[in-house]
Design an enzyme around this catalytic site. Structure first.
Site, PDB file in Angstrom:
ATOM      1  N   THR A  96      -4.070   5.167 -22.042  1.00 48.46           N
ATOM      2  CA  THR A  96      -3.850   3.865 -21.422  1.00 48.46           C
ATOM      3  C   THR A  96      -2.408   3.480 -21.742  1.00 48.46           C
ATOM      4  O   THR A  96      -1.731   4.147 -22.534  1.00 48.46           O
ATOM      5  CB  THR A  96      -4.792   2.797 -22.013  1.00 48.46           C
ATOM      6  OG1 THR A  96      -4.716   2.874 -23.434  1.00 48.46           O
ATOM      7  CG2 THR A  96      -6.212   2.990 -21.567  1.00 48.46           C
TER       8      THR A  96
ATOM      9  N   GLU B 244      -0.582   4.830  -0.554  1.00 48.85           N
ATOM     10  CA  GLU B 244      -1.380   6.037  -0.798  1.00 48.85           C
ATOM     11  C   GLU B 244      -0.504   7.277  -0.702  1.00 48.85           C
ATOM     12  O   GLU B 244       0.319   7.397   0.222  1.00 48.85           O
ATOM     13  CB  GLU B 244      -2.505   6.174   0.227  1.00 48.85           C
ATOM     14  CG  GLU B 244      -3.801   5.547  -0.206  1.00 48.85           C
ATOM     15  CD  GLU B 244      -4.017   4.209   0.441  1.00 48.85           C
ATOM     16  OE1 GLU B 244      -2.996   3.526   0.714  1.00 48.85           O
ATOM     17  OE2 GLU B 244      -5.187   3.855   0.659  1.00 48.85           O
TER      18      GLU B 244
ATOM     19  N   ARG C  95      -1.975  -3.188 -18.023  1.00 50.82           N
ATOM     20  CA  ARG C  95      -3.271  -2.491 -18.140  1.00 50.82           C
ATOM     21  C   ARG C  95      -3.281  -1.337 -17.138  1.00 50.82           C
ATOM     22  O   ARG C  95      -3.394  -1.548 -15.923  1.00 50.82           O
ATOM     23  CB  ARG C  95      -4.425  -3.446 -17.826  1.00 50.82           C
ATOM     24  CG  ARG C  95      -4.554  -4.567 -18.809  1.00 50.82           C
ATOM     25  CD  ARG C  95      -5.917  -5.179 -18.727  1.00 50.82           C
ATOM     26  NE  ARG C  95      -6.881  -4.386 -19.439  1.00 50.82           N
ATOM     27  CZ  ARG C  95      -7.203  -4.566 -20.730  1.00 50.82           C
ATOM     28  NH1 ARG C  95      -6.634  -5.509 -21.426  1.00 50.82           N
ATOM     29  NH2 ARG C  95      -8.111  -3.814 -21.298  1.00 50.82           N
TER      30      ARG C  95
ATOM     31  N   LYS D  91      -2.186  -0.579 -24.875  1.00 47.50           N
ATOM     32  CA  LYS D  91      -2.519  -0.744 -26.293  1.00 47.50           C
ATOM     33  C   LYS D  91      -1.203  -0.845 -27.064  1.00 47.50           C
ATOM     34  O   LYS D  91      -0.376  -1.686 -26.740  1.00 47.50           O
ATOM     35  CB  LYS D  91      -3.433   0.390 -26.751  1.00 47.50           C
ATOM     36  CG  LYS D  91      -4.784   0.394 -26.014  1.00 47.50           C
ATOM     37  CD  LYS D  91      -5.757   1.369 -26.599  1.00 47.50           C
ATOM     38  CE  LYS D  91      -7.148   1.259 -26.013  1.00 47.50           C
ATOM     39  NZ  LYS D  91      -7.344   1.934 -24.731  1.00 47.50           N
TER      40      LYS D  91
ATOM     41  N   ASP E 265      -6.723  12.601 -25.936  1.00 46.19           N
ATOM     42  CA  ASP E 265      -6.790  11.216 -25.452  1.00 46.19           C
ATOM     43  C   ASP E 265      -6.027  10.386 -26.479  1.00 46.19           C
ATOM     44  O   ASP E 265      -6.505  10.162 -27.591  1.00 46.19           O
ATOM     45  CB  ASP E 265      -8.252  10.776 -25.357  1.00 46.19           C
ATOM     46  CG  ASP E 265      -8.399   9.359 -24.813  1.00 46.19           C
ATOM     47  OD1 ASP E 265      -7.436   8.578 -24.931  1.00 46.19           O
ATOM     48  OD2 ASP E 265      -9.481   9.040 -24.286  1.00 46.19           O
TER      49      ASP E 265
ATOM     50  N   TYR F  60       0.851  -1.202   0.000  1.00 44.73           N
ATOM     51  CA  TYR F  60       0.000   0.000   0.000  1.00 44.73           C
ATOM     52  C   TYR F  60       0.878   1.240   0.000  1.00 44.73           C
ATOM     53  O   TYR F  60       1.867   1.309   0.746  1.00 44.73           O
ATOM     54  CB  TYR F  60      -0.904   0.027   1.239  1.00 44.73           C
ATOM     55  CG  TYR F  60      -2.325  -0.364   0.900  1.00 44.73           C
ATOM     56  CD1 TYR F  60      -3.011   0.286  -0.126  1.00 44.73           C
ATOM     57  CD2 TYR F  60      -2.980  -1.371   1.587  1.00 44.73           C
ATOM     58  CE1 TYR F  60      -4.311  -0.067  -0.457  1.00 44.73           C
ATOM     59  CE2 TYR F  60      -4.282  -1.736   1.264  1.00 44.73           C
ATOM     60  CZ  TYR F  60      -4.938  -1.078   0.235  1.00 44.73           C
ATOM     61  OH  TYR F  60      -6.212  -1.425  -0.095  1.00 44.73           O
TER      62      TYR F  60
HETATM   63  N1  DSN Z   1     -11.653  -0.375 -25.438  1.00 45.93           N
HETATM   64  C1  DSN Z   1     -10.907   0.635 -26.139  1.00 45.93           C
HETATM   65  C2  DSN Z   1     -10.852   0.390 -27.603  1.00 45.93           C
HETATM   66  O1  DSN Z   1     -10.945  -0.750 -28.012  1.00 45.93           O
HETATM   67  O2  DSN Z   1     -10.702   1.321 -28.368  1.00 45.93           O
HETATM   68  C3  DSN Z   1     -11.373   1.997 -25.818  1.00 45.93           C
HETATM   69  O3  DSN Z   1     -11.298   2.181 -24.461  1.00 45.93           O
END
Ligand code: DSN
Length: 436
Positions: free
Chosen positions: A228, A58, A237, A231, A202, A56
């Site tokens: 994120t 925080e 993740r 990807k 984004d 932990y």
């Molecule tokens: N799930 C993502 C995508 O496939 O584009 C978006 O958050």
């Protein structure tokens, strides 16, 4: 000899062990072409699976609410330093649990409930968190929609400016989940500055392209950037936010606050929205940021785009229509508006044939979002396997065979034959995080 996978799990929980092995076998023997998926390296997976999961922490480095965090501070500082260098950002936060929580923090840092936010609706390639009606962002804030031209599929910056001038939103999202063309952040920045709106990129889909130097970097143009990490960036993740330190609209909106933009973002994440950061994941992010800073990642990013463009050209040659006329990125949007079958028919047929992608709305789509007229596919996963332009010819042939057989008597046999060919073909490729 191959090392045994998950030796402890195999003994303690054979049910979960077997399910993991089944998914691994599936991912080894099919084409991972969901544009937002990829293969994390063994190193990223090892850090994610490390005992750092137990701690932990925080707070932020050197300002924690729990003891025993000296090493943890070093890990978070490392992730911060590497991420700043990767994108040239003034300030970063690496504690966001994923993309949606990162975007939630963005709203908390620069918006008040009821304010107008300009974003692309999900049905036109935006994201749930860009003001979509069933998401918190559409319930707590008022979406001013904009989107690509339904005829060309391309963003029309004059039209975006017109909407912005008329509606004067407090914040503009520039970022999509299904736009195959380059995003011109400089043009968005001119519009946002003209109406004194916060500009937020984004970059979840394209952060890997940006880190690899094959897409413009929004950092010089945007107040905030969210992403994120799992990807194209091939991390765990998770999510992050890049921001300017000072708020250029401090006097206008936050004159009474002592907190600049960087501090408001940090406070929005913790204690505003989250508790303890996932330190195993933050360590894995640091690993992924190091990997993404290496020359080999630049080569990878270039190959992702070359593969997408080559695949697109072969598909067009075979008579398959592409939204936006092609791609500048990792992503292709196949447009079946003129066909009697739907995007869902195609994505399901492709999945049965071992090509995993998703049905998706296309610009000008008249079908419902649960069926659509389009299919979205991307090359990050198959490029991570080591596929190049020559392989794209094979991939295009498989896609074309399956699409041509839809609703014909040969559909089942074509799908089975293609699945078998793909399972055989993929044996010669090394899959990051899966193949020893
Ligand atoms: N799930 C993502 C995508 O496939 O584009 C978006 O958050």
């Amino acid at each position: 000899m191959a090392t045994e996978r998950y030796p402890h799990l195999k003994v303690t929980d054979p049910t979960v062990y077997n399910l993991i092995l089944q998914q691994e076998a599936l991912e080894r023997s099919t084409l991972k072409m969901i544009a937002s998926e990829n293969f994390a390296s063994f190193s990223v997976l090892e850090a994610t699976g490390s005992p750092l999961t137990n701690k932990y922490a925080e707070g932020y480095p050197a300002a924690r609410y729990y003891e025993g965090n000296a090493v943890i501070d070093e890990i978070e500082d490392l992730a911060i330093t590497r991420l700043k260098a990767l994108f040239g950002a003034e300030h970063v936060n690496v504690q966001c649990l994923s993309g949606s929580p990162a975007n939630q923090a963005v709203y908390r840092a620069v918006m008040k409930p009821g304010d107008k936010v300009m974003g692309i609706p999900v049905s036109e390639g935006g994201h749930l968190t860009h003001g979509w009606k069933v998401n918190f962002s559409g319930k707590d804030y008022l979406q001013v929609p904009y989107g690509p031209n339904p005829e060309t599929g391309i963003l029309d910056y004059d039209q975006i400016r017109e909407i912005a001038l008329k509606e004067r939103p407090r914040m503009i999202w520039c970022g999509t989940t299904a736009y195959p063309r380059t995003i011109h952040y400089d043009k968005f920045a001119e519009i946002a500055t003209e109406i004194e709106a916060y500009l937020v990129a984004d970059i979840a889909h394209i952060s890997g392209l940006i880190a690899g130097g094959v897409h413009p970097n929004p950092v010089p143009y945007c107040d905030l950037v969210s992403s994120t990490t799992h990807k194209m960036l091939r991390g765990p993740r998770s999510g992050f936010i890049l921001s300017r330190v000072e708020d250029r609209y401090q006097q206008k909106y936050y004159a009474d606050s002592k907190l600049n933009l960087a501090k408001r973002i940090d406070r929005a994440i913790f204690p505003g929205l989250q508790g303890g950061p996932h330190m195993n994941v933050i360590a894995a992010m640091a690993v992924a940021f190091k990997e993404a800073s290496e020359d080999s990642f630049k080569v990878y990013a270039q190959q992702v785009v070359k593969n997408a463009q080559t695949l697109g050209a072969y598909l067009q040659e075979a008579g398959i229509h592409l939204a936006c006329g092609g791609t500048d990125t990792h992503l292709l949007l196949l447009d079946f508006r003129a066909e009697e079958f739907t995007g869902k028919d195609v994505s399901q047929a492709l999945a049965r044939a071992g090509i995993i992608c998703n049905f998706n709305m296309v610009p000008g789509d008249q079908r419902k979002p649960m069926v659509t007229s389009g299919v979205r596919m991307g090359t990050p996963g198959i490029t991570s396997m080591g596929m190049k332009e020559d392989d794209m010819k094979k991939v295009a042939e498989w896609i074309t065979r399956v699409v041509r057989s839809i609703h014909t008597e040969t559909a089942e046999s074509v799908e089975k034959a293609v699945a078998a060919e793909i399972a055989d073909y993929t044996k010669s490729f090394k899959v990051p995080g899966l193949s020893d």
